[in-house]
Design a protein around this motif. Structure first.
Motif, PDB file in Angstrom:
ATOM      1  N   GLY B 118      -2.061  18.169  -5.883  1.00  0.00           N
ATOM      2  CA  GLY B 118      -2.544  19.475  -6.280  1.00  0.00           C
ATOM      3  C   GLY B 118      -1.681  20.184  -7.303  1.00  0.00           C
ATOM      4  N   SER B 119      -0.578  19.568  -7.688  1.00  0.00           N
ATOM      5  CA  SER B 119       0.373  20.246  -8.567  1.00  0.00           C
ATOM      6  C   SER B 119      -0.159  20.380  -9.983  1.00  0.00           C
ATOM      7  N   ASP B 120       0.327  21.387 -10.720  1.00  0.00           N
ATOM      8  CA  ASP B 120      -0.076  21.563 -12.110  1.00  0.00           C
ATOM      9  C   ASP B 120       0.758  20.720 -13.049  1.00  0.00           C
ATOM     10  N   GLU B 121       1.917  20.281 -12.551  1.00  0.00           N
ATOM     11  CA  GLU B 121       2.811  19.479 -13.395  1.00  0.00           C
ATOM     12  C   GLU B 121       2.371  18.020 -13.397  1.00  0.00           C
ATOM     13  N   PRO B 122       2.263  17.385 -14.554  1.00  0.00           N
ATOM     14  CA  PRO B 122       1.891  15.960 -14.596  1.00  0.00           C
ATOM     15  C   PRO B 122       3.108  15.054 -14.416  1.00  0.00           C
ATOM     16  N   PHE B 123       2.831  13.794 -14.076  1.00  0.00           N
ATOM     17  CA  PHE B 123       3.880  12.782 -14.021  1.00  0.00           C
ATOM     18  C   PHE B 123       4.478  12.603 -15.393  1.00  0.00           C
ATOM     19  N   VAL B 124       5.785  12.408 -15.448  1.00  0.00           N
ATOM     20  CA  VAL B 124       6.410  11.986 -16.713  1.00  0.00           C
ATOM     21  C   VAL B 124       7.174  10.691 -16.429  1.00  0.00           C
ATOM     22  N   ASP B 125       7.563  10.028 -17.521  1.00  0.00           N
ATOM     23  CA  ASP B 125       8.229   8.743 -17.406  1.00  0.00           C
ATOM     24  C   ASP B 125       9.456   8.855 -16.506  1.00  0.00           C
ATOM     25  N   GLY B 126       9.557   7.952 -15.523  1.00  0.00           N
ATOM     26  CA  GLY B 126      10.734   7.944 -14.656  1.00  0.00           C
ATOM     27  C   GLY B 126      10.565   8.699 -13.359  1.00  0.00           C
ATOM     28  N   ASP B 127       9.443   9.338 -13.140  1.00  0.00           N
ATOM     29  CA  ASP B 127       9.213  10.057 -11.893  1.00  0.00           C
ATOM     30  C   ASP B 127       9.183   9.111 -10.699  1.00  0.00           C
ATOM     31  N   VAL B 128       9.490   9.664  -9.529  1.00  0.00           N
ATOM     32  CA  VAL B 128       9.517   8.840  -8.323  1.00  0.00           C
ATOM     33  C   VAL B 128       8.597   9.469  -7.269  1.00  0.00           C
ATOM     34  N   ILE B 129       7.813   8.640  -6.618  1.00  0.00           N
ATOM     35  CA  ILE B 129       7.027   9.106  -5.474  1.00  0.00           C
ATOM     36  C   ILE B 129       7.817   8.688  -4.249  1.00  0.00           C
ATOM     37  N   ASP B 130       8.360   9.656  -3.467  1.00  0.00           N
ATOM     38  CA  ASP B 130       9.231   9.208  -2.374  1.00  0.00           C
ATOM     39  C   ASP B 130       8.426   8.778  -1.152  1.00  0.00           C
ATOM     40  N   SER B 131       9.127   8.168  -0.201  1.00  0.00           N
ATOM     41  CA  SER B 131       8.431   7.442   0.869  1.00  0.00           C
ATOM     42  C   SER B 131       7.638   8.366   1.791  1.00  0.00           C
ATOM     43  N   SER B 132       7.931   9.668   1.763  1.00  0.00           N
ATOM     44  CA  SER B 132       7.158  10.568   2.620  1.00  0.00           C
ATOM     45  C   SER B 132       5.724  10.689   2.096  1.00  0.00           C
ATOM     46  N   ASN B 133       5.560  10.362   0.853  1.00  0.00           N
ATOM     47  CA  ASN B 133       4.259  10.533   0.213  1.00  0.00           C
ATOM     48  C   ASN B 133       3.522   9.206  -0.007  1.00  0.00           C
ATOM     49  N   THR B 134       4.034   8.129   0.590  1.00  0.00           N
ATOM     50  CA  THR B 134       3.391   6.825   0.379  1.00  0.00           C
ATOM     51  C   THR B 134       3.013   6.201   1.709  1.00  0.00           C
ATOM     52  N   GLN B 135       2.062   5.282   1.621  1.00  0.00           N
ATOM     53  CA  GLN B 135       1.680   4.543   2.821  1.00  0.00           C
ATOM     54  C   GLN B 135       1.701   3.064   2.481  1.00  0.00           C
ATOM     55  N   GLY B 136       2.501   2.298   3.238  1.00  0.00           N
ATOM     56  CA  GLY B 136       2.673   0.883   2.927  1.00  0.00           C
ATOM     57  C   GLY B 136       1.475   0.044   3.321  1.00  0.00           C
ATOM     58  N   ALA B 137       1.680  -1.233   3.189  1.00  0.00           N
ATOM     59  CA  ALA B 137       0.596  -2.159   3.478  1.00  0.00           C
ATOM     60  C   ALA B 137       0.293  -2.194   4.962  1.00  0.00           C
ATOM     61  N   LEU B 138      -0.986  -2.310   5.279  1.00  0.00           N
ATOM     62  CA  LEU B 138      -1.366  -2.509   6.666  1.00  0.00           C
ATOM     63  C   LEU B 138      -1.271  -3.995   6.926  1.00  0.00           C
ATOM     64  N   VAL B 139      -0.317  -4.352   7.792  1.00  0.00           N
ATOM     65  CA  VAL B 139      -0.177  -5.773   8.047  1.00  0.00           C
ATOM     66  C   VAL B 139      -0.909  -6.096   9.333  1.00  0.00           C
ATOM     67  N   ILE B 140      -1.907  -6.970   9.216  1.00  0.00           N
ATOM     68  CA  ILE B 140      -2.793  -7.240  10.349  1.00  0.00           C
ATOM     69  C   ILE B 140      -2.002  -7.738  11.564  1.00  0.00           C
ATOM     70  N   GLU B 141      -1.035  -8.627  11.341  1.00  0.00           N
ATOM     71  CA  GLU B 141      -0.256  -9.165  12.463  1.00  0.00           C
ATOM     72  C   GLU B 141       0.440  -8.039  13.226  1.00  0.00           C
ATOM     73  N   LYS B 142       0.965  -7.075  12.455  1.00  0.00           N
ATOM     74  CA  LYS B 142       1.683  -5.967  13.081  1.00  0.00           C
ATOM     75  C   LYS B 142       0.732  -5.120  13.920  1.00  0.00           C
ATOM     76  N   LEU B 143      -0.473  -4.886  13.352  1.00  0.00           N
ATOM     77  CA  LEU B 143      -1.466  -4.078  14.065  1.00  0.00           C
ATOM     78  C   LEU B 143      -1.845  -4.744  15.382  1.00  0.00           C
ATOM     79  N   VAL B 144      -2.093  -6.072  15.272  1.00  0.00           N
ATOM     80  CA  VAL B 144      -2.475  -6.801  16.474  1.00  0.00           C
ATOM     81  C   VAL B 144      -1.343  -6.745  17.493  1.00  0.00           C
ATOM     82  N   GLY B 145      -0.096  -6.906  16.981  1.00  0.00           N
ATOM     83  CA  GLY B 145       1.074  -6.846  17.856  1.00  0.00           C
ATOM     84  C   GLY B 145       1.132  -5.504  18.583  1.00  0.00           C
ATOM     85  N   ASP B 146       0.966  -4.402  17.838  1.00  0.00           N
ATOM     86  CA  ASP B 146       0.982  -3.056  18.419  1.00  0.00           C
ATOM     87  C   ASP B 146      -0.075  -2.918  19.507  1.00  0.00           C
ATOM     88  N   LEU B 147      -1.258  -3.414  19.174  1.00  0.00           N
ATOM     89  CA  LEU B 147      -2.391  -3.308  20.073  1.00  0.00           C
ATOM     90  C   LEU B 147      -2.095  -4.005  21.399  1.00  0.00           C
TER      91      LEU B 147
END
Lengths: 265, 153, 260
Positions: B118-147
């Motif tokens: 929602g920000s008005d500022e655009p990305f510029v070269d070198g910007d970082v999206i930190d891990s609080s704002n990302t979602q990694g891969a859903l690994v099926i084995e892990k999901l099954v393990g959790d289940l």
């Protein structure tokens, strides 16, 4: 004055010894024939003179230049002054008669197309085939092909013309034509001609000098008349065409009786 | 005359070869000639990038914006650093966008999906999206393990 | 034991010798062209090597493209992914089948013809006659064929790929009914200029060098007899086919081998 000087030439093909200390001098401006039974390496000798084959030892000088020590480039330079008529004619099958004769001119000179055309037609005229200029080699008879090859060989007006078995496989008329052509070209152009053959009668009729080689060495030389009166039996056998004599009719083999009674196959 | 025919067909042949190459470059591999390849780099930090490859595409709302140019590991935190090259021509993207690792279809290739911010500022070269704002891969084995763990409890 | 060792040594030496001779020939011929660069012989060779191979290349490309599209389509249809037929086909063609199949056909069609022609020229003393005229047959006969082969095979490969992709589109789109837009769009999206097209064409250039080299060398070093010509021609096709397949495997390993 000698154009070609060959000294102590040794040449081996596999286990077979072809030349065993051969020496000869070929004079300028004359027709020299090299004769001998087939398989004595006459063609090989022409190829050594032309630098296509390298001898094992000995020296071959053409006009004072040692052929064996020339670089690839030097060799190609030297060959421009030589013409060779191959036994198989060796015409370029993808070029017409005219283009075959024009070929060496196109590649070695910078003269205009018009001049090349005139020169080529003159050479073809000299062998009597100006009218056949547009034919392809496959449309020629053996005799005609050889005459075209001759016209091509003289295209650059060489100092040395080498003929490899020019009479073999020709009908009598074609043979007569080739004979008179060799003679007249030699007289008209002042070329040195070296001719390799085993056709005695034809060779005798045009050669100024003959070398007879056998077993890798010169066994006799001289004018045709001298050789026919030679005191060596081997030379007389060859010159008179006797089937058997010192040059044996049989290839070296075991005794026939022993062979037939089943020695070792 | 025959020679002329040969020359003409050879000319046509060479032309056909060059046209074929041009076709392969432009129609098949999608080289765009009129676009200057102007890109800027943004790095996203993920906890898990299993299955993501260099050169995978980066898209937002289904529109391709660029490609993944490098995947590295940050040994200190044990996180994956995914560097993306985004095309400037795709327009500006607000700099608080998130990133997810998604899969094309069920079995398809992994790619990076950007989630609009929602920000008005655009990305510029070198910007970082930190891990609080990302979602990694859903690994099926892990999901099954959790289940399985959850069902067992 | 000693005998076998000797035999091994002999064949190794023989191999090295022919490799050396082949390299020398290659070097002499490649530098040979620019001098007296008779452009028309090159054009004539391109005609014989390239243009005359076009029909067989085109036919094979069309049918191979069509067949692969058919197979891909029936399999992908089960996952509802039939629109990716174009992408799969293009990748398979650009990376592997295009360069390899074209090189194999080229060896059979043009390579064998080059060998037969040169060895026949040798048998009929035409090469010797050239040498005796002071004209280097490496320059006049070998060089134009090497250059023509080098130029033609990549061109033929590009044509092969285009025809095969087109053949695939006829089967998948016009006949089986995949979506035309997706066929081309997914292809464009998934195929990369460097990884797929450039590396594939690099393979083709390597094959061109190897196949024409083998063809020319076999012709130039053939036994000057009728039997020798036949033997040399066969050897060109066999040796260059094996070389193409082996090199393709090696290049695929090097180019696409980093499976993370």
């Amino acid at each position: 004055m000698d154009l070609i000087e060959i000294d102590n030439l040794f040449f081996r093909r596999g286990e077979r010894v072809i030349f065993d200390g051969l020496s000869m001098r070929i004079p300028k401006g004359r027709i020299t024939a090299i004769m001998g039974p087939s398989g004595t390496g006459k063609t090989t000798l022409l190829r050594i003179i032309g630098g296509q084959l390298k001898p094992d030892s000995g020296s071959v000088k053409v006009d004072g230049v040692d052929v064996c020590s020339l670089s690839r480039k030097g060799l190609f330079e030297l060959r421009r002054r030589m013409g060779m008529l191959f036994q198989s004619s060796a015409l370029f099958t993808d070029l017409s008669v005219f283009e075959n004769v024009a070929f060496p001119l196109r590649l070695h000179t910078d003269i205009d197309d018009d001049v090349i055309r005139d020169l080529s037609l003159m050479k073809l005229n000299a062998v009597g085939l100006r009218g056949a200029r547009d034919l392809m080699p496959s449309q020629l008879s053996g005799g005609m092909a050889r005459r075209v090859a001759l016209a091509r060989a003289i295209a650059l007006d060489p100092d040395l013309l080498m003929y490899d078995e020019p009479f073999t496989g020709q009908d009598p008329i074609a043979m007569g034509v080739v004979l008179s052509l060799i003679k007249s070209l030699n007289d008209a152009l002042g070329t040195t001609s070296v001719l390799v053959s085993h056709d005695i009668h034809e060779t005798i009729s045009i050669a100024d000098q003959i070398f007879v080689i056998s077993d890798g060495q010169v066994i006799g030389s001289g004018t045709p008349a001298e050789l026919q009166q030679h005191n060596s039996e081997r030379i007389r056998q060859f010159m008179n065409g006797l089937p058997d004599g010192p040059v044996p009719f049989h290839y070296p083999a075991d005794d026939l009786r022993f062979d037939l009674l089943g020695g070792d196959a | 005359m025959r020679i002329r025919m040969i020359e003409i067909t050879v000319g046509a042949f060479m032309l056909a070869g060059i046209l074929a190459l041009a076709f392969l470059a432009i129609r098949v591999s999608g080289v765009n000639l009129d676009r200057s390849d102007d890109v800027y780099r943004v790095t996203a930090v993920f906890d898990d990038v299993a299955g993501l490859r260099v050169r995978a595409k980066v898209s937002m709302s289904g529109v391709t914006l660029g490609r993944v140019s490098a995947i590295e590991i940050d040994t200190e935190f044990g996180e994956a650093l995914v560097t993306m090259e985004l095309n400037s021509s795709a327009g500006e993207i607000s700099n608080d966008a998130g990133a997810q690792i998604l899969t094309e279809g069920i079995l398809g290739a992994r790619y990076v999906g950007l989630v609009p911010g929602g920000s008005d500022e655009p990305f510029v070269d070198g910007d970082v999206i930190d891990s609080s704002n990302t979602q990694g891969a859903l690994v099926i084995e892990k999901l099954v393990g959790d289940l399985v763990t959850r069902l067992g409890a | 034991m000693i005998r076998y060792l000797r035999l091994l040594g002999q064949s190794a030496l023989g191999f090295l010798e022919s490799l050396g001779r082949a390299s020398m020939m290659w070097g002499l011929a490649i530098w040979g062209l620019p001098k007296r660069g008779d452009f028309s012989i090159l054009v004539k060779q391109i005609y014989h090597i390239g243009v005359l191979s076009l029909v067989i290349i085109g036919l094979s490309a069309f049918s191979i493209g069509a067949v692969i599209a058919l197979q891909f389509y029936t399999q992908l249809f089960r996952f509802g992914a039939q629109d990716t037929v174009g992408l799969g086909l293009a990748l398979v063609l650009l990376r592997e089948l295009g360069p390899v199949v074209t090189a194999l056909l080229f060896a059979g069609r043009a390579g064998s013809a080059i060998t037969a022609e040169i060895s026949l020229m040798k048998t009929t003393d035409q090469l010797a006659a050239m040498e005796m005229m002071g004209i280097d047959p490496l320059q006049r006969v070998v060089a134009p064929r090497l250059w023509a082969g080098l130029l033609c095979l990549p061109m033929l490969t590009a044509v092969f790929n285009v025809v095969a992709i087109w053949g695939g589109s006829i089967v998948a789109v016009d006949w089986l009914g995949a979506d035309r837009e997706s066929y081309w769009a997914l292809m464009k999206d998934g195929v990369l200029l460097w990884d797929d097209l450039v590396l594939g064409m690099t393979k083709s250039v390597v094959f061109a060098i190897v196949v024409t080299w083998i063809a020319v060398f076999q012709g130039y070093n053939s036994e000057p007899t009728a039997e020798g010509i036949g033997l040399a021609t066969t050897r060109t096709v066999v040796v260059s086919s094996v070389a193409v397949l082996a090199l393709d495997f090696l290049m695929t390993l090097v180019m696409y081998g980093d499976f993370q």
